[in-house]
Design a protein around this motif. Sequence first.
Motif, PDB file in Angstrom:
ATOM      1  N   PHE A   8       0.801  -1.160   0.087  1.00 29.29           N
ATOM      2  CA  PHE A   8       0.081   0.015   0.117  1.00 29.29           C
ATOM      3  C   PHE A   8       0.883   1.157   0.056  1.00 29.29           C
ATOM      4  O   PHE A   8       2.109   1.114   0.450  1.00 29.29           O
ATOM      5  CB  PHE A   8      -0.888  -0.073   1.134  1.00 29.29           C
ATOM      6  CG  PHE A   8      -2.045  -0.907   1.352  1.00 29.29           C
ATOM      7  CD1 PHE A   8      -3.341  -0.420   0.780  1.00 29.29           C
ATOM      8  CD2 PHE A   8      -2.042  -2.189   1.463  1.00 29.29           C
ATOM      9  CE1 PHE A   8      -4.451  -1.295   0.744  1.00 29.29           C
ATOM     10  CE2 PHE A   8      -2.890  -3.155   1.461  1.00 29.29           C
ATOM     11  CZ  PHE A   8      -4.178  -2.691   0.945  1.00 29.29           C
ATOM     12  N   GLU A   9       0.066   2.265  -0.527  1.00 30.62           N
ATOM     13  CA  GLU A   9       1.126   3.416  -0.364  1.00 30.62           C
ATOM     14  C   GLU A   9       1.336   4.214   0.977  1.00 30.62           C
ATOM     15  O   GLU A   9       2.515   4.496   1.199  1.00 30.62           O
ATOM     16  CB  GLU A   9       0.413   4.825  -1.201  1.00 30.62           C
ATOM     17  CG  GLU A   9       0.173   4.586  -2.667  1.00 30.62           C
ATOM     18  CD  GLU A   9      -0.580   5.382  -3.236  1.00 30.62           C
ATOM     19  OE1 GLU A   9      -0.441   5.533  -4.702  1.00 30.62           O
ATOM     20  OE2 GLU A   9      -1.181   6.514  -2.743  1.00 30.62           O
ATOM     21  N   HIS A  39      -4.608   2.982   9.807  1.00 24.07           N
ATOM     22  CA  HIS A  39      -5.191   3.504   8.397  1.00 24.07           C
ATOM     23  C   HIS A  39      -5.086   4.827   8.347  1.00 24.07           C
ATOM     24  O   HIS A  39      -5.861   5.701   7.614  1.00 24.07           O
ATOM     25  CB  HIS A  39      -6.568   2.831   8.089  1.00 24.07           C
ATOM     26  CG  HIS A  39      -6.166   1.369   8.273  1.00 24.07           C
ATOM     27  ND1 HIS A  39      -7.418   0.557   7.886  1.00 24.07           N
ATOM     28  CD2 HIS A  39      -5.184   0.429   7.995  1.00 24.07           C
ATOM     29  CE1 HIS A  39      -6.974  -0.845   7.730  1.00 24.07           C
ATOM     30  NE2 HIS A  39      -5.776  -0.823   8.118  1.00 24.07           N
ATOM     31  N   ALA A  42      -3.812   6.617   5.210  1.00 28.01           N
ATOM     32  CA  ALA A  42      -4.191   5.847   4.138  1.00 28.01           C
ATOM     33  C   ALA A  42      -4.411   6.913   3.015  1.00 28.01           C
ATOM     34  O   ALA A  42      -5.204   7.755   3.030  1.00 28.01           O
ATOM     35  CB  ALA A  42      -5.312   4.920   4.272  1.00 28.01           C
ATOM     36  N   ASP A  46      -5.099   3.787  -1.447  1.00 26.19           N
ATOM     37  CA  ASP A  46      -5.173   2.824  -0.559  1.00 26.19           C
ATOM     38  C   ASP A  46      -6.537   2.515  -0.136  1.00 26.19           C
ATOM     39  O   ASP A  46      -6.792   1.168   0.074  1.00 26.19           O
ATOM     40  CB  ASP A  46      -4.238   3.162   0.667  1.00 26.19           C
ATOM     41  CG  ASP A  46      -2.821   3.271   0.687  1.00 26.19           C
ATOM     42  OD1 ASP A  46      -2.325   2.475  -0.293  1.00 26.19           O
ATOM     43  OD2 ASP A  46      -2.292   3.889   1.517  1.00 26.19           O
TER      44      ASP A  46
END
Length: 263
Positions: A8-9, A39, A42, A46
């Motif tokens: 994920f980024e 998160h 995120a 994402d």
Amino acid sequence: MSHRLHAFEAIDNFRDYGDYATAAGRRIRPGRLLRSGHHARASDADLERLKGFGLGAVVDLRRPGERRDQPSRRHDGFDALVIEGGIDDGAEAPHITFLKTADLTPDSGRRFMTQTYRSLPFDAAHIDVFGRYFQALGQMGGDQDRPVLIHCAAGKDRTGFLAALTHHLLGVRHDDLIEDYLLTNTAVDLVGRAPAIARRLHEMTGRVASDDAVVAFLGVEAAYLDAAFAEVEARYGSLDAYLEQALGVDAALRARIEARLSA
């Protein structure tokens, strides 16, 4: 890089902790047990990727203060059950206190982490959320047969202990359980990121930590998890007794969890 890891980024340590063989000759279903760091950062990309997992439940192991400081981002249409702790003693997170006050050396980091793991299973907030997590695992099925994701801040200690406890319940071999726990060190690439993390710690606390100290504190070692298990066994006699007496995982619930997650 393990096939279990999902990139994920801006969500760290995201991975599948299913798909392990069990002592009963079965296998944990892949794609149903997921774990990660928080998160709060995120990206939109994402969130779109998270949406694709179709999560049925998200278990946030962080303290209320941590959640207030770094609230989770959610995608449009998010409808997962959210399980989180409500016990708030107002105290600073122990790892923040350690970073501000202790000697930042590899030895002090390991001592702190070992003691943290010895007490982690008995924290009232953890017991509450752990128990509700196992209830959710046993209740979800049929049309609600969707993945469950567990996370804390970094996705390594509270999350790591709960994932390992789940593996034990499902009959995963101890060597595989430890291998999965240690995968954090690969997922996060602490050695490569240690210099930047050390700089951020200096900016936050005004104190200097060596790269080795960063790795010792922010990584995981088998001895940490072993310390938690040993303390549980000393107090309860066995992990199974802890699951039943502290977390409410009786034989019926255990059977439901095994039926849902094993193939």
